[in-house]
Design a protein around this motif. Structure first.
Motif, mmCIF file in Angstrom:
data_model
loop_
_atom_site.group_PDB
_atom_site.id
_atom_site.type_symbol
_atom_site.label_atom_id
_atom_site.label_comp_id
_atom_site.label_asym_id
_atom_site.label_seq_id
_atom_site.Cartn_x
_atom_site.Cartn_y
_atom_site.Cartn_z
ATOM 1 N N HIS A 167 36.405 -8.817 11.000
ATOM 2 C CA HIS A 167 35.781 -9.981 11.613
ATOM 3 C C HIS A 167 34.670 -10.423 10.877
ATOM 4 O O HIS A 167 34.083 -9.800 10.047
ATOM 5 N N SER A 169 31.985 -11.658 12.496
ATOM 6 C CA SER A 169 31.143 -10.224 13.201
ATOM 7 C C SER A 169 29.440 -9.925 12.398
ATOM 8 O O SER A 169 28.877 -9.896 12.979
ATOM 9 N N ARG A 193 43.211 -8.218 8.564
ATOM 10 C CA ARG A 193 44.021 -7.504 9.808
ATOM 11 C C ARG A 193 45.445 -6.693 9.313
ATOM 12 O O ARG A 193 45.819 -7.767 8.811
ATOM 13 N N GLN A 206 38.063 -16.989 9.761
ATOM 14 C CA GLN A 206 37.345 -17.183 10.854
ATOM 15 C C GLN A 206 35.837 -17.567 11.120
ATOM 16 O O GLN A 206 35.497 -17.751 10.233
ATOM 17 N N GLY A 305 33.263 -16.231 18.519
ATOM 18 C CA GLY A 305 34.150 -16.301 17.376
ATOM 19 C C GLY A 305 35.160 -17.114 17.160
ATOM 20 O O GLY A 305 36.060 -17.931 18.879
HETATM 21 N N1 PHE Z 1 34.711 -10.794 16.390
HETATM 22 C C1 PHE Z 1 35.748 -10.776 18.027
HETATM 23 C C2 PHE Z 1 37.050 -11.046 17.017
HETATM 24 O O1 PHE Z 1 37.491 -11.059 15.792
HETATM 25 C C3 PHE Z 1 35.276 -12.231 18.278
HETATM 26 C C4 PHE Z 1 34.237 -12.263 18.583
HETATM 27 C C5 PHE Z 1 33.205 -13.436 17.943
HETATM 28 C C6 PHE Z 1 34.120 -12.344 20.437
HETATM 29 C C7 PHE Z 1 31.940 -13.494 18.128
HETATM 30 C C8 PHE Z 1 32.464 -12.825 20.832
HETATM 31 C C9 PHE Z 1 31.889 -12.834 20.331
HETATM 32 O O2 PHE Z 1 37.711 -10.794 18.202
#
Ligand code: PHE
Length: 337
Positions: A167, A169, A193, A206, A305
């Motif tokens: 992700h 993040s 993934r 993303q 996200g």
């Molecule tokens: N990183 C999470 C995902 O890939 C999405 C997400 C981002 C959720 C930020 C909460 C806050 O599923």
């Protein structure tokens, strides 16, 4: 004998007349004067076997023919090359070939639109590496070692204990480490993934959003997401938040929009629910702030996200994610701009 020579001469004359370019003339030359199988070459060979009485006359006829052939070929070659110089090998009067301008890939177009929307709201654009460490992809995001997201099923591991980020993040962590609040950032990029079907690709894109300051609330999150969703689809729609779990946010939520196809009354696209899932969001978990050395008593923040392919598919009514990666021009040309 004489009539044989005469016949060859007639055939040669019509062959030369038909030869329209240098290559065709060369072919005619070989056919008649070729050292091994040339018609005249064979004729001269036959001269040796001719009865003595006829030999002189026959020889003269063949030599005359040979001179005629050589002169005719020479003249024809001159004509062909003059014709080429006059008109030129290229016909300059032909209309030019149209230049077809390229178009941006639909993913790139949607990506640019999303960036524009957040830049308008004063966000910065951040980036991070696609090959990540366990710390940035999991540990710093409060994803404990036993969390199912770390399962080999989901994550591509590479050599040296590294992995392909699952992700965007980790860019939250990298940005917070580099800066002090206030932070208002988005990061757009590829994620990976172990997943593949009509709506999942092992590589996809993303958008990550993070806002950290004093006094940031869940209301800011909801207002931001609602504004973003309306802007990206260009229509009024409702936003719905449902409680959900992501280790790096608390409280955590998934957010949906009222169905852009039926307006919320229920259709096959939203499977009768009236809503379409958009992504995950929540308030930054205090444990995450601690990992980056921010005081969780002083700062609050929200993060969200979402998937770029998903937005592109919804905006354009594309039902198979793989179409976005096949680069079939018949598909791509449907997205000018
Ligand atoms: N990183 C999470 C995902 O890939 C999405 C997400 C981002 C959720 C930020 C909460 C806050 O599923």
């Amino acid at each position: 004998m004489q009539s044989r020579v005469q016949g060859i001469r007639q055939r040669f004359d019509s062959d030369v007349a038909r030869a329209k370019d240098a290559a065709a003339l060369e072919e005619v030359r070989t056919r008649y004067l070729g050292r091994r199988a040339g018609i005249l070459t064979a004729l001269l060979r036959d001269l040796r076997d001719a009865p003595k009485a006829e030999r002189a006359a026959f020889g003269k006829a063949v030599n005359d023919l040979k001179a005629h052939v050589e002169a005719a070929l020479e003249a024809a070659r001159g004509k062909v090359s003059r014709a080429r110089t006059a008109a030129g090998p290229i016909d300059l009067t032909l209309p030019g070939r149209a230049q077809r301008p390229g178009t941006f890939h639909p993913i790139t177009q949607v990506r640019a639109l999303i960036e524009e929307i957040f830049l308008e709201m004063g966000y910065t654009l951040e980036t991070g590496p696609e090959i990540e460490t366990d710390f940035y992809n999991f540990e710093a995001l409060n994803i404990p070692p036993q969390h199912p997201a770390r399962d080999l099923q989901d994550t591509f591991y590479v050599e040296g204990g590294l992995l392909l980020r699952t992700h965007t993040s980790p860019v939250q962590i990298r940005t917070m480490q580099q800066r002090r609040p206030p932070i208002k950032m988005v990061a757009l990029g590829k994620v990976f993934r172990r997943d593949s079907d009509v709506t999942h690709s092992p590589v996809f894109h993303q958008v990550e959003g993070l806002v950290v300051s004093e006094g940031i609330t869940f209301a800011h999150l909801k207002g931001t997401l609602q504004h973003f969703c309306r802007r990206v689809f260009g229509k009024e729609l409702r936003l719905r938040l449902r409680p959900s779990y992501f280790p790096f946010v608390e409280p955590g939520a998934e957010y949906d929009i009222s169905c852009i196809f039926c307006g919320g009354s229920g259709c096959s696209r939203c499977k009768g629910s009236g809503f379409i899932e958009m992504g995950g969001a929540g308030m930054v978990h205090p444990a995450v702030f601690e990992k980056v050395g921010y005081d969780p008593e002083r700062y609050t923040g929200f993060a969200f996200g979402l998937g770029i392919e998903r937005i592109a598919m919804l905006k354009h009514g594309i039902d198979d994610i793989r179409l976005l990666y096949e680069n079939d021009l018949r598909f791509l040309q449907q997205f000018p701009g």
